[in-house]
Design a protein around this motif. Structure first.
Motif, mmCIF file in Angstrom:
data_model
loop_
_atom_site.group_PDB
_atom_site.id
_atom_site.type_symbol
_atom_site.label_atom_id
_atom_site.label_comp_id
_atom_site.label_asym_id
_atom_site.label_seq_id
_atom_site.Cartn_x
_atom_site.Cartn_y
_atom_site.Cartn_z
ATOM 1 N N LEU B 457 0.855 -1.231 0.217
ATOM 2 C CA LEU B 457 -0.003 0.038 0.000
ATOM 3 C C LEU B 457 0.879 1.220 0.054
ATOM 4 N N ALA B 458 1.845 1.364 0.788
ATOM 5 C CA ALA B 458 2.718 2.408 0.947
ATOM 6 C C ALA B 458 3.492 2.539 -0.203
ATOM 7 N N THR B 459 4.034 1.519 -0.711
ATOM 8 C CA THR B 459 4.810 1.806 -2.157
ATOM 9 C C THR B 459 3.849 2.359 -2.998
ATOM 10 N N ASP B 505 1.950 13.000 4.305
ATOM 11 C CA ASP B 505 1.859 12.010 3.400
ATOM 12 C C ASP B 505 1.858 10.536 4.174
ATOM 13 N N GLU B 506 3.117 10.405 4.605
ATOM 14 C CA GLU B 506 3.291 9.093 5.383
ATOM 15 C C GLU B 506 2.194 8.943 6.527
ATOM 16 N N PHE B 507 1.852 10.014 7.130
ATOM 17 C CA PHE B 507 1.046 9.994 8.153
ATOM 18 C C PHE B 507 -0.417 9.412 7.745
ATOM 19 N N ILE B 508 -0.812 10.105 6.579
ATOM 20 C CA ILE B 508 -2.002 9.418 5.971
ATOM 21 C C ILE B 508 -2.027 8.044 5.551
ATOM 22 N N ALA B 509 -0.855 7.709 4.810
ATOM 23 C CA ALA B 509 -0.587 6.357 4.473
ATOM 24 C C ALA B 509 -0.595 5.320 5.560
ATOM 25 N N LEU B 527 -3.795 6.389 17.919
ATOM 26 C CA LEU B 527 -3.112 7.393 17.170
ATOM 27 C C LEU B 527 -1.423 7.671 17.251
ATOM 28 N N ASP B 528 -1.202 7.183 18.415
ATOM 29 C CA ASP B 528 0.386 7.129 18.712
ATOM 30 C C ASP B 528 1.062 5.936 18.063
ATOM 31 N N GLU B 529 0.315 5.025 17.831
ATOM 32 C CA GLU B 529 1.063 3.848 16.863
ATOM 33 C C GLU B 529 1.108 4.242 15.619
ATOM 34 N N ILE B 530 0.147 4.995 15.179
ATOM 35 C CA ILE B 530 0.038 5.321 13.759
ATOM 36 C C ILE B 530 1.413 6.429 13.450
ATOM 37 N N GLY B 531 1.526 7.101 14.602
ATOM 38 C CA GLY B 531 2.919 7.895 14.677
ATOM 39 C C GLY B 531 4.101 7.070 14.253
ATOM 40 N N TYR B 532 4.329 5.832 14.774
ATOM 41 C CA TYR B 532 5.361 5.212 14.717
ATOM 42 C C TYR B 532 5.203 4.257 13.423
ATOM 43 N N LEU B 533 4.041 4.006 12.740
ATOM 44 C CA LEU B 533 4.103 3.537 11.444
ATOM 45 C C LEU B 533 4.546 4.417 10.404
ATOM 46 N N SER B 534 4.230 5.817 10.763
ATOM 47 C CA SER B 534 4.651 6.944 9.804
ATOM 48 C C SER B 534 6.331 6.766 9.828
ATOM 49 N N MET B 535 6.955 6.669 11.038
ATOM 50 C CA MET B 535 8.150 6.619 10.899
ATOM 51 C C MET B 535 8.885 5.583 10.101
ATOM 52 N N PHE B 536 8.264 4.515 9.929
ATOM 53 C CA PHE B 536 8.667 3.444 9.209
ATOM 54 C C PHE B 536 8.559 3.723 7.782
ATOM 55 N N LEU B 537 7.681 4.517 7.421
ATOM 56 C CA LEU B 537 7.179 4.838 6.022
ATOM 57 C C LEU B 537 8.060 5.943 5.239
#
Lengths: 103, 899
Positions: B457-459, B505-509, B527-537
């Motif tokens: 998805l992120a790609t 953009d990463e945050f939305i993804a 939401l905080d977990e989404i913050g971490y996910l963004s960092m990976f993307l």
């Protein structure tokens, strides 16, 4: 005459200290024989040693020496690192005298 | 008859010598044993080599080793095709093809192997044979026949006779009938190496066999011989060549084996390791290698690929073995001097590959060892430690910081640094070699699948690709976070808002990724977990930093034919961006010429960019104004520039600082330039560090100043750093003016000789205690210096004590142990007097039982020796083995704890 032996790993850094202590001993006529030795020499010294002081870098010898020398009545100690580091002959001498007095 | 006997005799002699000398046997040695002319022996050896009973070790003299165990060889001994080095990487596709070729019904496909000399074609063919047996495509006893078409290059008749057999009298000397190798291979596989050397007639015969399944021996016109043989042919020729065209048309499967350089450093490392293990097995001893030699082996130009790599390693081991034997060493160490000259040159390439090498060898010390005993998994194991994730870590910290009554924003500041560094470290530690199966061993299948969905998805959404590291990192992360969410544990991300602003953009993804997670695991991702996910993307999550706007251009002009360019090279490299531009002004160049060149450079800059001109002296100092007048740009000039200034300016420009800001900071001068500070007058300082822009260094500085009532002469310096290189250069500059007692920061980036205190420890209190101790110790050492000065006539005691202390920190680090402070004082004194003694040229003291001690602690002694190098160089002395043993013993025996 009481014999005091200062031990460090190769007999190198204590010799200076020994000289300093000797001159004080002479001045005050304390009648002490002060010698410097390496670890190996200390173990094989033929005569009676009354005080054996270890340089802080050979602190690890303390227990071994104490056990080895206990029978002969030798007092074993580690030279205070500050006196040692600052080459304070005076302070080391008082440490020696204190050990001797402990009887 | 006698010929056969003689070659057998040579072979037996070789076996006998081999038992004593495991490095390989030369013709000379055998000729001595058999008292036969060396040239004759060489001939027999070559014959045995052709018969594949021996193996040559290239070099002078050529050494021979027996091949009696048959399938010997570093990467095939007992291994199947799936276990060779690179099976999941560069050889993945070739292996898939090979398996397909073997499994293709009914009897497999004829195959052509392409690849340069030494890539391992014959080994690969053998492994295919092994696989065919494994897959039960052929019988367990099915033959594997090797034939090198170049062996009879000058005698085509003989070659054909060998291959296809011969009837009696077919040609002169064909005295009896023989079956030929193709028939011998019936039911199995024949490997035809260097097939392009097959003469035209031979090709025809082979084609007939391929097309029709039978052939006729030489001299036979009637009888057809049938054989069920799978052909694996190999060639180094480019597949387009004329000769091969006819071949490729008939051979359905072509497999290209990659060259060593195509296989990448990591695989090369594993190959080297495998070869060393092989050698270790041979000599029956552990083989040690120092880091630089290993780097040389990793990087040298090796045109003949794996084969050459192997023989170069064998040669190096043989030389090291010789030293070990003749000089009666306690251990077998491969040093630079054991490497062939062309291998040594590899070290010169280090600057180009430094990062890769660092990554590869990051867990290794100065001396590495290989032994055949430990069966290491090549793909690095992942320890449970590593799977422990941020959350526990953050939560622990959060609690401990709260206990210390810090304000909420302060806590966030501190956590920010830690998260970033932890995140960075965590990802960097993951080797890229972890393949998906391995991930599945650690995380659950659903998690692995989810990660795949998320990255897909992120790609798509972010139009960028994610490598294995991210894949793996995210998988570990999710495994942990999902279980936390299920358990109802809180997830906390202190930088959440910043992430949302900086990476929309990463945050939305990441929000969409969260939906996938919610769906797959029936949970609600906070939401905080989404913050971490963004960092990976994020594009380059290892350095998740925001991009800056237009930068101030930096132009460096200096007198001298290469002064400017070398300064700029250093600066650009350290800053990591090719930002500064250099213009050299050789002394005979007219100012007009260089001005014209400067104008030409300025013309290439963006219309609105501003310019900082860094110059040394003379007419160059006026250039700035002239350029400003002519172009209307904003230009500032800084004169009397040193490399340090160029670095500093570049760094600030790259960070996006304003031109005036940079200019001002240079004017003020970070370092008092005029005053030369002698060692004695250096002020003491403690340095606090954080990554640029975090402000934590300042906070730590305040805390230290508040808690420790320091004398005025004692400085606490806070420093924002970019990366490790930058820290090192800045630190060096500061060290010219300050005696830096300790570094305090979030990440220990300098494994050097300055004590380091972690930020966490500082805030938890233990760090402050440690700082106090360090200061006290330093005071004592000042007194030691004073009293030593009276006794050391020819040495500067202050410098001596400082450098000895640094050596002590290095030794503790290298030996991974700590000795108590009072012992250190003793050791410092010991080494100071030792240096004085050696300077006077006195003899080494004798260490009783040196030999035994060395045998037991050679590794430690090598490490201590390395740590003492700086002292040896500076004082031009040599610390001998006896003295080393004394020093080593003082550390080992007084050890109180592990570092």
């Amino acid at each position: 005459m009481k014999t005091v032996m200062l031990v460090c790993s190769a007999g190198m850094s204590t010799s200076l200290l020994v000289n300093m202590i000797r001159s004080i001993v002479e001045q005050r006529e304390l009648g002490l024989k002060i010698i410097a030795a390496s670890e190996a020499e200390a173990k094989s010294y033929p005569g009676q040693i009354d005080v054996l002081l270890l340089g802080p870098q050979v602190k690890y010898l303390f227990q071994k020496m104490e056990m080895l020398m206990a029978a002969a009545g030798t007092k074993v100690g580690v030279i205070d690192s500050i006196s040692y580091g600052t080459l304070n002959g005076e302070a080391v001498l008082s440490q020696i005298l204190e050990l001797l007095q402990r009887g | 008859m006698s010929v056969i006997k003689k070659s057998e005799e040579v072979y037996q002699a070789l076996l006998t010598i081999e038992q004593q000398n495991r490095g390989g046997v030369s013709a000379k040695e055998i000729s001595a044993v058999l008292s036969t002319d060396r040239a004759n022996i060489s001939r027999y050896l070559n014959q045995l080599y052709r018969e594949k009973r021996l193996r040559k070790i290239k070099g002078r003299p050529v050494l021979y080793r027996s091949l009696k165990k048959g399938k010997e060889g570093a990467f095939k001994a007992g291994r199947t095709i799936d276990q060779i080095v690179g099976a999941n990487f560069s050889l993945k596709k070739p292996i898939q093809q090979a398996k397909a070729a073997i499994l293709y019904p009914p009897r497999g496909l004829h195959t052509l192997l392409l690849g340069a000399t030494g890539v391992g074609k014959s080994m690969f063919a053998e492994l295919m044979h092994g696989y065919a047996i494994e897959a039960k495509m052929i019988e367990e006893q099915a033959p594997f026949v090797q034939f090198n078409c170049a062996d009879y290059g000058d005698n085509p008749q003989l070659l054909l006779a060998q291959l296809f057999g011969v009837t009696k009298g077919a040609y002169t000397g064909a005295s009896k009938e023989r079956a030929g190798l193709l028939k011998q291979a019936d039911g199995g596989i024949i490997f035809l190496d260097e097939v392009h050397r097959l003469p035209a007639q031979g090709q025809e015969m082979l084609f007939t066999y391929i097309d029709k399944g039978y052939f006729r021996p030489l001299g036979e016109t009637e009888r057809k011989i049938t054989a069920a043989v799978q052909i694996i042919a190999a060639t180094t020729e480019a597949p387009q060549s004329y000769l091969l065209n006819a071949f490729i048309r008939r051979i359905p499967m072509t497999i290209k084996l990659p060259s060593l350089s195509e296989r990448g450093l990591a695989e090369r490392y594993y190959l080297i390791a495998a070869f060393f293990k092989e050698e270790a097995k041979r000599v029956g001893k552990r083989i040690y290698i120092n880091r630089n030699s290993l780097i040389s082996l990793l990087l040298y130009n090796c045109p003949h690929n794996i084969g050459q790599l192997n023989s170069d390693i064998q040669l190096a081991c043989a030389k090291a073995f010789l030293t070990y034997k003749t000089e009666d060493k306690q251990y077998l160490l491969v040093a630079q001097s054991d490497l062939p000259p062309h291998v040594k040159e590899g070290l010169l390439k280090l600057p180009e590959k430094r990062e890769q090498v660092k990554l590869l060898l990051q867990d290794q010390g100065e001396i590495l060892h290989f032994s055949d005993r430990e069966e290491q998994d090549y793909a690095r194991k992942i320890t449970p430690e590593q799977t422990r994730f941020f959350y526990d870590f953050i939560e622990e910290k959060l609690n401990s910081l709260r206990e210390n009554d810090l304000a909420e924003d302060q806590i966030n500041q501190i956590l920010n640094i830690d998260i970033e560094s932890y995140f960075q470290k965590h990802l960097e530690n993951l080797s890229t070699f972890n393949k998906q199966e391995e991930i599945r061993k650690i995380v659950e299948v659903e998690v692995a699948d989810t990660v795949e969905q998320i990255l897909k998805l992120a790609t798509r959404k972010l139009k960028r690709s994610y490598d294995q590291k991210i894949y793996f990192g995210l998988a570990l992360h999710l495994q942990k976070s999902i279980s936390r969410i299920k358990n109802g544990d809180k997830i906390y991300h202190p930088e959440l808002n910043q992430i949302r602003v900086n990476y929309p953009d990463e945050f939305i993804a990441a929000m969409e990724a969260a939906k996938i997670i919610d769906h797959n695991f029936q949970i609600e991702t906070p939401l905080d977990e989404i913050g971490y996910l963004s960092m990976f993307l994020v594009n380059n999550p290892y350095q998740a930093k925001d991009k800056k706007r237009t930068r101030v251009a930096v132009l460096v002009i200096m007198h001298g034919s290469s002064t400017a360019s070398s300064m700029v090279e250093v600066a650009n490299r350290l800053v990591g961006v090719n930002h500064a531009i250099a213009l050299d002004m050789p002394l005979n160049m007219e100012p007009e010429t260089i001005f014209a060149a400067a104008m030409a450079q300025v013309a290439t800059l963006k219309q609105d960019s501003e310019l900082l001109l860094l110059v040394d002296m003379g007419s160059l100092t006026n250039f700035g104004e002239m350029i400003a007048e002519k172009t209307g740009r904003k230009v500032k000039t800084i004169d009397m520039v040193s490399t340090a200034v160029v670095i500093d300016v570049c760094r600030k420009a790259v960070l996006g600082q304003e031109i005036d800001q940079i200019y001002q900071s240079c004017r003020e001068g970070r370092f008092p330039r005029k005053r030369l500070v002698s060692n004695k007058n250096k002020e003491n300082a403690i340095m606090t560090l954080c990554f640029t822009g975090e402000g934590a260094a300042e906070k730590m500085k305040e805390l230290i100043e508040r808690e420790l009532s320091l004398p005025n002469s004692f400085k606490v310096i806070s420093l924002d750093i970019l990366n490790r290189e930058h820290l090192i250069t800045t630190l060096n500059q500061y060290q010219e003016y300050y005696h830096i007692l300790a570094l305090v920061g979030s990440v220990d980036m300098i494994p050097g000789d300055i004590p380091f205190i972690a930020a966490v420890d500082l805030f938890a209190g233990v760090g402050l205690q440690r700082l106090k101790e360090i200061i006290n110790e330093n005071n004592l050492y000042s007194r030691v210096k004073l009293s030593l000065q009276e006794h050391l006539k020819h040495l500067n005691s202050a410098r001596l004590v400082d450098s000895v202390r640094r050596a002590l920190v290095r030794i503790e680090g290298a030996l991974q142990l700590a000795v108590p402070f009072e012992v250190k004082v003793g050791i410092v004194l010991h080494i100071c007097f030792l240096i004085e003694k050696l300077k006077k040229g006195a003899e080494e003291s004798v260490f009783p039982g040196l030999k035994g001690f060395k045998a037991k602690y050679f590794r430690e002694m090598e490490l201590v020796k390395t740590a003492l190098n700086e002292l040896e160089d500076f004082y031009a002395i040599k610390v001998g083995p006896n003295e080393l043993a004394y020093i080593c013993k003082m550390f080992l025996q007084n050890e109180t704890g592990k570092l």
